[in-house]
Scaffold this active site. Sequence first.
Site, short mmCIF file in Angstrom:
data_model
loop_
_atom_site.label_atom_id
_atom_site.label_comp_id
_atom_site.label_asym_id
_atom_site.label_seq_id
_atom_site.Cartn_x
_atom_site.Cartn_y
_atom_site.Cartn_z
N ASP A 134 64.50 22.83 96.69
CA ASP A 134 65.63 23.60 96.17
C ASP A 134 65.29 24.61 95.07
O ASP A 134 65.62 25.78 95.18
CB ASP A 134 66.72 22.63 95.67
CG ASP A 134 67.93 23.35 95.12
OD1 ASP A 134 68.35 24.31 95.77
OD2 ASP A 134 68.44 22.96 94.06
N SER A 152 70.95 27.79 111.49
CA SER A 152 71.63 28.26 110.30
C SER A 152 73.07 28.62 110.67
O SER A 152 73.33 29.55 111.43
CB SER A 152 70.89 29.48 109.75
OG SER A 152 71.49 29.89 108.56
N CYS A 188 76.92 28.03 116.55
CA CYS A 188 78.23 28.46 116.06
C CYS A 188 79.07 29.15 117.13
O CYS A 188 80.28 28.96 117.20
CB CYS A 188 78.08 29.41 114.86
SG CYS A 188 77.61 28.57 113.34
N ASP A 241 82.81 21.33 99.09
CA ASP A 241 82.33 20.94 100.42
C ASP A 241 83.16 21.53 101.55
O ASP A 241 82.94 21.18 102.71
CB ASP A 241 82.36 19.41 100.54
CG ASP A 241 81.19 18.76 99.80
OD1 ASP A 241 80.13 19.38 99.71
OD2 ASP A 241 81.37 17.63 99.32
N ARG A 281 75.65 12.64 74.45
CA ARG A 281 74.87 11.45 74.80
C ARG A 281 75.58 10.63 75.88
O ARG A 281 74.97 10.20 76.86
CB ARG A 281 74.62 10.60 73.54
CG ARG A 281 73.54 9.54 73.75
CD ARG A 281 73.14 8.93 72.41
NE ARG A 281 74.29 8.39 71.69
CZ ARG A 281 74.80 7.18 71.91
NH1 ARG A 281 74.28 6.40 72.80
NH2 ARG A 281 75.87 6.78 71.24
FE1 SF4 Z 1 79.44 27.52 112.57
FE2 SF4 Z 1 82.03 26.90 112.98
FE3 SF4 Z 1 80.44 25.24 111.61
FE4 SF4 Z 1 81.18 27.59 110.55
S1 SF4 Z 1 82.55 25.88 111.05
S2 SF4 Z 1 79.14 26.71 110.51
S3 SF4 Z 1 81.20 28.90 112.33
S4 SF4 Z 1 80.24 25.82 113.77
#
Ligand code: SF4
Length: 378
Positions: A134, A152, A188, A241, A281
């Site tokens: 990260d 991605s 996606c 989230d 603390r």
């Molecule tokens: Fe992809 Fe739909 Fe998930 Fe967004 S909600 S990352 S567009 S699959």
Amino acid sequence: MKIEELQKDIQAYAKTIGIDKIGFTTADIFTEMKERLRRQQELQYQSGFEKGSIEERTEPQRLLPESKSIISIAVAYPSRMEKTPRGTKGDRRGIFARASWGIDYHVALRERLDKLGEYIKKRVPDAVIKSMVDTGELSDRAVAERAGVGFSGKNTSIITKEYGSFVYLGEMLTNIPFIPDSPIEDGCGDCTICLDACPTGAIVQGGQLNAQRCIAFLTQTKDFLPEEFRTKIGNRLYGCDTCQQVCPWNRGKDSHFHKELEPEPELVKPRLKPMLHLSNREFKEKFGHMSGSWRGKKPIQRNVILALGHYKEVTAVDDLIAIMKNDPRPVIRGSAAWSLGKIGTDVAREALSHALEKEDDEQVQYEMENALFAMTAN
Ligand code: SF4
């Protein structure tokens, strides 16, 4: 020794030390990402938390000149907790995002990468290794994508078929020329659920995020939160989230494989009012092991104050007045003024008027005047 054999052994060993997925890629330049980062920079969409120059972030050999390949690791984390505490009127609670559940994931992944590094060094004594989680220069996501760990998503998360996007990522540069895995297909398609669900419209278009509007980033800033985002953060104390929760790939994904990543319900959904009075603390003792505490107490306390305003929590008025009058930090005094304006009782109004007469800080004065104005307008 054959590379294929070593690679297989590494995959098998990784499983025994709590790495849920592993992929291999070359140490070639991340050319596409370089272009993307330049565009992000021009558009001022970056968070400012990024480490290193664009070249360092996209050219692995600048970080380890001998590097020939990169190992990407993923560790799955839970998305649900048992016995979620419920906030009630008079006893509201805030929420830390899932990436802050359990011990700080940087520690959890670092331990795994160290073990993996030791194993590789035993097998290949002249191996050269550099690991990151990260906060390193390399993008964990770009590496994971190219190494076939996940695709991605439009929400910019890496989405694995097995665990959805609820995975922590880390990587290891090495001089061993491993055989690269192939990236996996984008999943996606036409979906735009996360773009539509983002509370602040931070996902500008598929795969492009304006960090300056992203609630996860905004909860970590230390200054005044721009007004348009104050009600939108709701009761979030750290992170957001939403774009992961709505993603169809995350449906039913809830991995409970690692004890140290399990949430402590009272810590990840803490009572708001007691958090107003934590000393440095006490804050460190209670929350210091969580990744969500990395920016210290101030942003979390500011978010606690805004959450109480968001809930219009009348029972917090006295506490907020005391903070508005006495806290040495202008951001905290000004945020308390905003919340008192939201709660809007007569006591709050009177306290705001008195405090305004004594306040020296211009920004806090502005917040107090605005709060009083909003109360009059309502
Ligand atoms: Fe992809 Fe739909 Fe998930 Fe967004 S909600 S990352 S567009 S699959």
